[in-house]
Design a protein around this motif. Sequence first.
Motif, PDB file in Angstrom:
ATOM      1  N   LEU A  62       0.959  -1.236   0.153  1.00 42.64           N
ATOM      2  CA  LEU A  62      -0.265   0.021   0.025  1.00 42.64           C
ATOM      3  C   LEU A  62       0.965   1.251  -0.031  1.00 42.64           C
ATOM      4  O   LEU A  62       0.448   2.298  -0.657  1.00 42.64           O
ATOM      5  N   LEU A  82       1.101  -7.215  -8.302  1.00 40.22           N
ATOM      6  CA  LEU A  82       0.172  -8.014  -8.542  1.00 40.22           C
ATOM      7  C   LEU A  82       0.212  -9.431  -7.752  1.00 40.22           C
ATOM      8  O   LEU A  82      -0.622  -9.976  -7.153  1.00 40.22           O
ATOM      9  N   LYS A  85       0.436  -9.084  -4.282  1.00 39.23           N
ATOM     10  CA  LYS A  85      -0.798  -8.958  -3.565  1.00 39.23           C
ATOM     11  C   LYS A  85      -1.711 -10.035  -3.449  1.00 39.23           C
ATOM     12  O   LYS A  85      -2.388 -10.128  -2.696  1.00 39.23           O
ATOM     13  N   PHE A 109     -17.149  -9.784  -3.978  1.00 38.29           N
ATOM     14  CA  PHE A 109     -16.324  -9.028  -4.511  1.00 38.29           C
ATOM     15  C   PHE A 109     -14.877  -9.304  -4.287  1.00 38.29           C
ATOM     16  O   PHE A 109     -13.982  -9.345  -5.483  1.00 38.29           O
ATOM     17  N   ASP A 112     -14.016 -12.453  -6.534  1.00 39.25           N
ATOM     18  CA  ASP A 112     -13.852 -11.991  -7.791  1.00 39.25           C
ATOM     19  C   ASP A 112     -12.470 -11.255  -8.137  1.00 39.25           C
ATOM     20  O   ASP A 112     -11.885 -11.658  -9.070  1.00 39.25           O
ATOM     21  N   TYR A 114      -9.895 -11.479  -6.270  1.00 37.36           N
ATOM     22  CA  TYR A 114      -8.879 -12.263  -6.240  1.00 37.36           C
ATOM     23  C   TYR A 114      -8.711 -13.601  -7.133  1.00 37.36           C
ATOM     24  O   TYR A 114      -8.030 -14.644  -6.863  1.00 37.36           O
TER      25      TYR A 114
ATOM     26  N   ALA B 305     -13.317 -11.557 -14.350  1.00 36.72           N
ATOM     27  CA  ALA B 305     -13.797 -11.407 -12.835  1.00 36.72           C
ATOM     28  C   ALA B 305     -13.411 -10.070 -12.331  1.00 36.72           C
ATOM     29  O   ALA B 305     -13.912  -9.560 -11.457  1.00 36.72           O
ATOM     30  N   ASP B 306     -11.982  -9.564 -12.442  1.00 42.68           N
ATOM     31  CA  ASP B 306     -11.569  -8.437 -11.872  1.00 42.68           C
ATOM     32  C   ASP B 306     -12.582  -7.257 -12.135  1.00 42.68           C
ATOM     33  O   ASP B 306     -12.933  -6.300 -11.312  1.00 42.68           O
ATOM     34  N   ALA B 309     -16.035  -7.593 -10.666  1.00 39.80           N
ATOM     35  CA  ALA B 309     -16.040  -7.394  -9.358  1.00 39.80           C
ATOM     36  C   ALA B 309     -16.444  -5.807  -8.940  1.00 39.80           C
ATOM     37  O   ALA B 309     -17.121  -5.526  -8.423  1.00 39.80           O
ATOM     38  N   VAL B 310     -15.522  -5.077  -9.598  1.00 37.20           N
ATOM     39  CA  VAL B 310     -15.579  -3.351  -9.371  1.00 37.20           C
ATOM     40  C   VAL B 310     -16.989  -3.060 -10.057  1.00 37.20           C
ATOM     41  O   VAL B 310     -17.583  -2.188  -9.149  1.00 37.20           O
ATOM     42  N   LEU B 388      -8.990  -0.965   0.179  1.00 37.96           N
ATOM     43  CA  LEU B 388      -9.313  -2.264  -0.368  1.00 37.96           C
ATOM     44  C   LEU B 388      -8.953  -2.413  -1.925  1.00 37.96           C
ATOM     45  O   LEU B 388      -8.496  -3.241  -2.310  1.00 37.96           O
ATOM     46  N   LEU B 389      -9.421  -1.423  -2.647  1.00 36.90           N
ATOM     47  CA  LEU B 389      -8.969  -1.391  -4.262  1.00 36.90           C
ATOM     48  C   LEU B 389      -7.375  -1.449  -4.397  1.00 36.90           C
ATOM     49  O   LEU B 389      -6.827  -2.131  -5.263  1.00 36.90           O
ATOM     50  N   ALA B 390      -6.917  -0.644  -3.434  1.00 37.70           N
ATOM     51  CA  ALA B 390      -5.397  -0.292  -3.440  1.00 37.70           C
ATOM     52  C   ALA B 390      -4.536  -1.875  -3.100  1.00 37.70           C
ATOM     53  O   ALA B 390      -3.570  -2.039  -3.797  1.00 37.70           O
ATOM     54  N   ALA B 391      -5.190  -2.306  -2.312  1.00 36.17           N
ATOM     55  CA  ALA B 391      -4.439  -3.607  -1.697  1.00 36.17           C
ATOM     56  C   ALA B 391      -4.979  -5.085  -2.577  1.00 36.17           C
ATOM     57  O   ALA B 391      -4.081  -5.873  -2.683  1.00 36.17           O
ATOM     58  N   ALA B 392      -5.823  -4.778  -3.495  1.00 40.41           N
ATOM     59  CA  ALA B 392      -6.177  -5.984  -4.346  1.00 40.41           C
ATOM     60  C   ALA B 392      -5.263  -5.839  -5.516  1.00 40.41           C
ATOM     61  O   ALA B 392      -4.757  -5.005  -5.963  1.00 40.41           O
ATOM     62  N   PRO B 393      -5.385  -7.248  -6.020  1.00 37.80           N
ATOM     63  CA  PRO B 393      -4.378  -7.580  -7.263  1.00 37.80           C
ATOM     64  C   PRO B 393      -5.174  -7.223  -8.456  1.00 37.80           C
ATOM     65  O   PRO B 393      -5.553  -8.072  -9.193  1.00 37.80           O
ATOM     66  N   ILE B 394      -5.436  -5.811  -8.860  1.00 40.88           N
ATOM     67  CA  ILE B 394      -6.160  -5.402  -9.631  1.00 40.88           C
ATOM     68  C   ILE B 394      -5.119  -4.400 -10.587  1.00 40.88           C
ATOM     69  O   ILE B 394      -4.906  -3.461  -9.796  1.00 40.88           O
ATOM     70  N   ARG B 395      -5.200  -4.330 -11.785  1.00 39.98           N
ATOM     71  CA  ARG B 395      -4.218  -3.416 -12.601  1.00 39.98           C
ATOM     72  C   ARG B 395      -5.020  -2.039 -12.742  1.00 39.98           C
ATOM     73  O   ARG B 395      -6.050  -2.168 -12.653  1.00 39.98           O
ATOM     74  N   SER B 535      -0.997   4.677 -10.167  1.00 39.19           N
ATOM     75  CA  SER B 535       0.188   3.749  -9.776  1.00 39.19           C
ATOM     76  C   SER B 535       1.038   4.205  -8.832  1.00 39.19           C
ATOM     77  O   SER B 535       1.630   3.480  -8.453  1.00 39.19           O
ATOM     78  N   ARG B 536       1.060   5.659  -8.831  1.00 38.89           N
ATOM     79  CA  ARG B 536       2.276   6.130  -8.004  1.00 38.89           C
ATOM     80  C   ARG B 536       2.101   6.402  -6.533  1.00 38.89           C
ATOM     81  O   ARG B 536       2.801   6.644  -5.887  1.00 38.89           O
TER      82      ARG B 536
END
Lengths: 264, 541
Positions: A62, A82, A85, A109, A112, A114, B305-306, B309-310, B388-395, B535-536
């Motif tokens: 983070l 990624l 994470k 959510f 999906d 993860y 899926a990603d 989800a959003v 939650l979004l920042a910690a999630a593995p989503i580009r 991203s930064r």
Amino acid sequence: MAGGRLARNGMQMIQARDLVKAYGAREAVRGMSFDVASGALYGFLGPNGAGKTTTIKMLAGLLKPTSGTVHIAGVDVAQHPLEAKRRIGLVPDEPVLFEKLTAIEYLAFIADVYGVPREVARPRAAELLEMFELSGVAKELIGGYSHGMRQKCALAGALLHEPDVLFLDEPTVGLDPASARLIKDLLRSIVARGGTVFMATHILEIAQALCTEIGIVQQGRIIASGTIAELREQASAGADQSLEDIFLRLTGSTEERSVAEYLR
Amino acid sequence: MSAWSLLRALRLRTLARTLTAVRGPQRLQRLSLALVGLVVFGGVLAITTATFGALREVPDGPAIAEAAIAGSLTVAVFVELFFGLTTAVYTLYLSHDLPLLATMPIRERTVFAYKYWETLAANATLYGVLWAPFLLGYGFATRAGAAYYPLLALTSVLVLMIPTGLSILLIMPVMQLVPAGRAKEIIAVLWTLIGIGVWATFQMLTRPGRESMLNGQYRAVLDAPIFRVPPGRWGADALMGASVGEWGRMLGGLLPLGALALAMFGIALAIVPWAYTAGWVRAGESGRRVRGAGWTGLLFGRLPADLRAVVTKDLTAFPRDLRQLAGMAAVAAVGIVITVVNGPPEETPGGPALSYLVPYLTVGGIGGLGASQAANLAIGGEGRAYWLLAAAPIRTWRLLLAKWIVAFFLGICAVTLALLVISLRGFSVTGLLVGLGAGALTTALIATYAIGISASFPRFDWDNPRYAVSTLGGLILGVCIFWMASAGGAAAGLVYLLVASVPLGAALLAGILAWLLAAAIPAALLLALGHRRLSRMDWDL
């Protein structure tokens, strides 16, 4: 899906090297290095403002370190965020969640995002909600939950994808005794199954009862680390002295004396 | 020092720090607000001084002035009652200091008297900017005696005391209907309702034909109840009596006004502390089960899926958040009123003329409004839950794409609604196709601008969801939309020039492509900037 109950005996699941986080001229974390092996429950202790939460945020991707590196299960967090994470579950000190979702929708959510297949996610989510006694409120908005319920919901979300490493920041704050006990038992079982837990806490009794290894941090630096026996040795403490005594001795805290003088 | 003096000193010190201890953009924002306030104050003062001066030369002038003052004070009471309701939510239910003060050895009545005056002071800003210069202008224009100005201050306080007491009393049962956490949503709904009402009324009043009804019939207007009922009537008597030295008239207005104001203050202070300490006042319970949003699965279930989800998260949460819903309701209301006011499209013998297409082209703007409303909240609107979004593995670019899909979908919903309204008044296949095309293109472009800006200039302040984008971001969005419209005008000019030398279809295609190219360049730049920023960014939420 990443990992999933991986028992990688001997592997270093968390590797932090020379971690520094500076906010302008102020350094919140000053060159921390440590390793946490697979199957360990690592307690991260320190006074307020020592840099515990900042460190957890850097480990979980983070916050970007000013310098230094973090590897999670061998994956460089800065180079492959990624991938890293996917291997992480995080429960922050204040579990701010999506208030307009229900617990079931929140877990859907997470599943999906993860990449947990739906046929796996649904029964697992039901199991977690049942375990955390949230089944009865699973169709109510998270915005209406108490702090403890949110904490349990956040924990359910962090466990849903069965991460290799679970980061917890003060996980028992605001929980009733039964829930706190449940979390302690849960952490023990995660570790017993080969998972790795990194937990920041102020509650030294919990750390003493649960942690296989402990790092004590002060002013952004790790001042002591190891098992409780090793810490006792580092603090030149007697065998009968508790972790609290060791902690106060190592951090040079004067609070205890001040309180005693005040009460007198 | 008494408890009352301590509380007053504390409030004044906090207020002074709120005004002075801010830096950077916030300071600029406060200074701009203060400047706008001063300009409005000066403008109202200049206009009313001139108007009241001119009225002195007209035979019915004094009667009109009297009606204007009485009517304005009555309107002030209603406006301040509305603002008071929202202010009371903040000063009582969402207050940071009330629980602390309640635990201190201070009489409950003192604490709530402090809260009463705090609410009144917060409400007084609007009165100070609009009504105070209006009444000062009357004094200047009529060369009122020295007694007028202190009496103006006293009358103003008394007028403000009435809605303040009422709002503190009325908000208690209202809040029992909703959980405290949803109080801000209720405020958003109230604001939206009043906004829609004012806007729709303005639209209706400016329609051709309505104005003629008002022309030359001011005597009839003066008999309207709003100019004759208390407390405005009492306030006007007090002020006009003081301005010309008719003390009997002054007292005849001031005494009942003062009695009503003190009665409202007394009743509020008798009931509210008792209701709080007895536990009668509490926010409604949360914990109601909510309906699932299965339709999102039907529409977006086939997305990766990603993204799913959003998109599902945002669209599931959308109808449950009264603040977001209120914003979209305002867009829908604007769309419906614009299409109704513009009237049905008229066929012309030579085919679809530009005027015929105008309502359908307006639809594009409505879709864009809907998209920008949703997109503005895309990143900053997540508030502290963004971790939650920042910690999630989503580009990052996938996250932006998901947010764009949500904004585009909501914009297209607004387009469809506007087209339906137009179709009810006159159906045309050509018009529908043009409307759909214009709506989809404009919505897509504005959604891209707004998503790029939301990611480039986010403000994570969920307390103020209207400010999920920084001031600079809002300004840039305005510039982008202006650029898009200007490019549209230039493209239309290009079509006009080309149509003399090439077939109409080719000229139209060239114009549309030129417009898209010109409008898409800043959109792409903003998206790239937003991607880079997200991203930064360090997520220290």
